[in-house]
Write an enzyme that holds these catalytic residues in place. Structure first.
Site, mmCIF file in Angstrom:
data_model
loop_
_atom_site.group_PDB
_atom_site.id
_atom_site.type_symbol
_atom_site.label_atom_id
_atom_site.label_comp_id
_atom_site.label_asym_id
_atom_site.label_seq_id
_atom_site.Cartn_x
_atom_site.Cartn_y
_atom_site.Cartn_z
ATOM 1 N N SER A 123 0.912 -1.254 -0.069
ATOM 2 C CA SER A 123 0.150 0.179 0.066
ATOM 3 C C SER A 123 0.698 1.251 -0.030
ATOM 4 O O SER A 123 1.831 1.264 -0.754
ATOM 5 C CB SER A 123 -1.168 0.063 1.126
ATOM 6 O OG SER A 123 -2.074 0.767 1.048
ATOM 7 N N ASP A 135 -10.026 -4.409 -4.871
ATOM 8 C CA ASP A 135 -9.426 -3.609 -3.743
ATOM 9 C C ASP A 135 -10.048 -2.214 -3.975
ATOM 10 O O ASP A 135 -10.078 -1.849 -4.893
ATOM 11 C CB ASP A 135 -7.845 -3.471 -4.043
ATOM 12 C CG ASP A 135 -7.080 -2.688 -3.220
ATOM 13 O OD1 ASP A 135 -5.846 -3.167 -3.057
ATOM 14 O OD2 ASP A 135 -7.793 -2.007 -2.398
ATOM 15 N N HIS A 171 -8.075 -5.583 -0.181
ATOM 16 C CA HIS A 171 -6.765 -4.688 0.036
ATOM 17 C C HIS A 171 -5.496 -5.491 0.361
ATOM 18 O O HIS A 171 -4.422 -5.608 -0.136
ATOM 19 C CB HIS A 171 -7.012 -3.333 0.591
ATOM 20 C CG HIS A 171 -5.638 -2.338 0.548
ATOM 21 N ND1 HIS A 171 -4.974 -2.057 -0.590
ATOM 22 C CD2 HIS A 171 -5.101 -1.752 1.521
ATOM 23 C CE1 HIS A 171 -4.099 -1.202 -0.412
ATOM 24 N NE2 HIS A 171 -3.988 -0.872 1.124
HETATM 25 O O1 LIG Z 1 -3.137 -3.819 6.299
HETATM 26 C C1 LIG Z 1 -3.172 -2.602 6.100
HETATM 27 C C2 LIG Z 1 -3.465 -1.747 7.336
HETATM 28 C C3 LIG Z 1 -3.670 -0.494 6.641
HETATM 29 C C4 LIG Z 1 -3.546 -0.596 5.025
HETATM 30 C C5 LIG Z 1 -2.522 0.298 4.331
HETATM 31 C C6 LIG Z 1 -3.578 1.644 4.218
HETATM 32 C C7 LIG Z 1 -2.475 2.400 3.032
HETATM 33 O O2 LIG Z 1 -1.582 2.504 3.040
HETATM 34 N N1 LIG Z 1 -3.276 3.063 2.248
HETATM 35 C C8 LIG Z 1 -4.642 2.872 1.914
HETATM 36 C C9 LIG Z 1 -5.732 4.166 1.884
HETATM 37 C C10 LIG Z 1 -4.974 4.962 0.917
HETATM 38 C C11 LIG Z 1 -5.681 6.502 0.634
HETATM 39 O O3 LIG Z 1 -5.047 7.195 -0.460
HETATM 40 C C12 LIG Z 1 -5.317 8.675 -0.451
HETATM 41 C C13 LIG Z 1 -6.218 9.138 0.530
HETATM 42 C C14 LIG Z 1 -6.524 10.636 0.536
HETATM 43 C C15 LIG Z 1 -5.870 11.522 -0.590
HETATM 44 F F1 LIG Z 1 -6.028 12.537 -0.624
HETATM 45 C C16 LIG Z 1 -5.062 10.743 -1.258
HETATM 46 C C17 LIG Z 1 -4.657 9.242 -1.434
HETATM 47 CL CL1 LIG Z 1 -3.574 8.645 -2.288
HETATM 48 C C18 LIG Z 1 -3.442 5.220 0.945
HETATM 49 C C19 LIG Z 1 -2.782 4.056 1.254
HETATM 50 N N2 LIG Z 1 -3.321 -1.945 4.846
#
Ligand SMILES: O=C1CC[C@@H](CCC(=O)N2CCC(COc3ccc(F)cc3Cl)CC2)N1
Length: 321
Positions: A140, A257, A287
């Protein structure tokens, strides 16, 4: 005159490397002295909690694991154990503002800090094991950190494994209007929080969702606008870098996802000039694939460990002697 001299004499030289006598020891957000925890101190003086999984014999390679937003590196223990059993030396840290590391919770002044700290930890481990090939595994937001770290050192990594990496914004959450509003709000109310990460979309295995919700080392608050802006900036930087990616990578992504759009992984796979790249799509996968239904999680671990071991360079003749 004498007043200048006396003021100079009053200047006390504080050596930051030596704690002030009697100074309270630096403690983790959970109150544990860092002197009792494995840690590194980053370039801004922040203590980052570290984990190491060291094989008994001579390690064959180094593997750095980069966790995602709002979580920490503890949940990668099973994956790290599987890699350790293959004689790989696995290491990780909680990024600034996450888990047992210092820093404002799930916030960052500049996304580059995550990359700089990762390179610091990687360089530390390379200095201890100078002849070992190095891999990165990222999930992620940790995938975005991995991609940008590998882009900064294109020759340093023999392989990068990306589990549902953040490569592109989710089109529903990143409509032009929402992006415009986020940029506007960032100037007016950067600490305003937007929605938080909905844990139900993390995994189809509700035990994993419950474990995530119950883990106090995770951040369950709302996402600050300023943090979202940093994520957007990282996404824009990756769009620019992808046409020059030529290092080997493995992409694993679920097509259900809802947190990191699979189109980002498809775009990276289609547009990177790398000649050694593989993408595996998990039908219906959510995800956190490594924590999805047991058969998916097991497949991810097998896929990842196999790809890594296949990418460890064969020992050259002089090394073998
Ligand atoms: O196991 C696990 C536990 C935690 C999870 C990982 C979560 C993680 O890292 N994410 C998911 C959410 C994603 C939101 O993205 C944005 C939001 C607002 C914005 F303005 C621009 C972007 Cl790009 C960013 C990446 N996995």
């Amino acid at each position: 005159g004498s007043d200048v001299l006396s003021s100079l004499l009053r200047v006390s030289v504080t050596d930051s490397s030596m704690p002030e006598p009697g100074a309270a020891p630096r403690r983790s957000p959970q109150g544990v002295p860092y002197s009792d925890l494995p840690h590194i101190v980053n370039a801004d003086g922040l203590h980052l909690f570290c984990r190491y999984w060291e094989p008994t014999g001579q390690p064959r390679a180094l593997v750095f694991i980069a966790h995602g937003a709002g979580e920490h590196c503890g949940p990668y223990d099973e994956m790290a154990q599987r890699l350790k059993e293959l004689s790989l030396l696995v290491f990780a840290h909680d990024h600034v503002g996450h888990g047992q590391s210092e820093g404002d919770r799930m916030n960052i002044k500049d996304f580059q800090i995550y990359i700089r700290d990762s390179l610091q930890h990687i360089d530390l481990m390379k200095s201890r094991h100078p002849d070992l090939p190095v891999f990165i595994v990222g999930h992620s937001m940790g995938g975005a950190i991995s991609i940008l770290t590998a882009c900064e050192r294109p020759g340093d990594f023999v392989g990068v494994v990306l589990i549902a990496p953040l490569v592109q914004m989710n089109p529903e959450s990143a409509t032009p209007f929402k992006v415009f509003m986020a940029k506007l709000l960032n100037h007016m109310l950067p600490s305003l929080t937007m929605g938080s990460i909905e844990s139900k979309w993390l995994s189809r295995d509700k035990r994993q969702v419950e474990a995530y919700d119950a883990d106090e080392l995770n951040y369950h608050g709302g996402m600050r606008v300023s943090f979202g802006m940093q994520l957007m900036a990282a996404v824009e930087r990756m769009q620019r870098e992808i046409p020059s990616i030529s290092w080997p990578f493995l992409l694993l992504h679920g097509d259900a996802d809802k947190l990191c759009d699979i189109r980002g992984s498809r775009m990276m796979y289609d547009n990177s000039p790398s000649t050694d790249k593989k993408i595996k799509i998990y039908e219906g996968g959510y995800h956190a694939l490594h924590h999805d239904l047991p058969e998916v999680a097991e497949s991810v671990l097998k896929e990842l460990t196999t790809w890594i071991t296949e990418h460890i360079p064969a020992a050259t003749s002089q090394e073998a002697q």
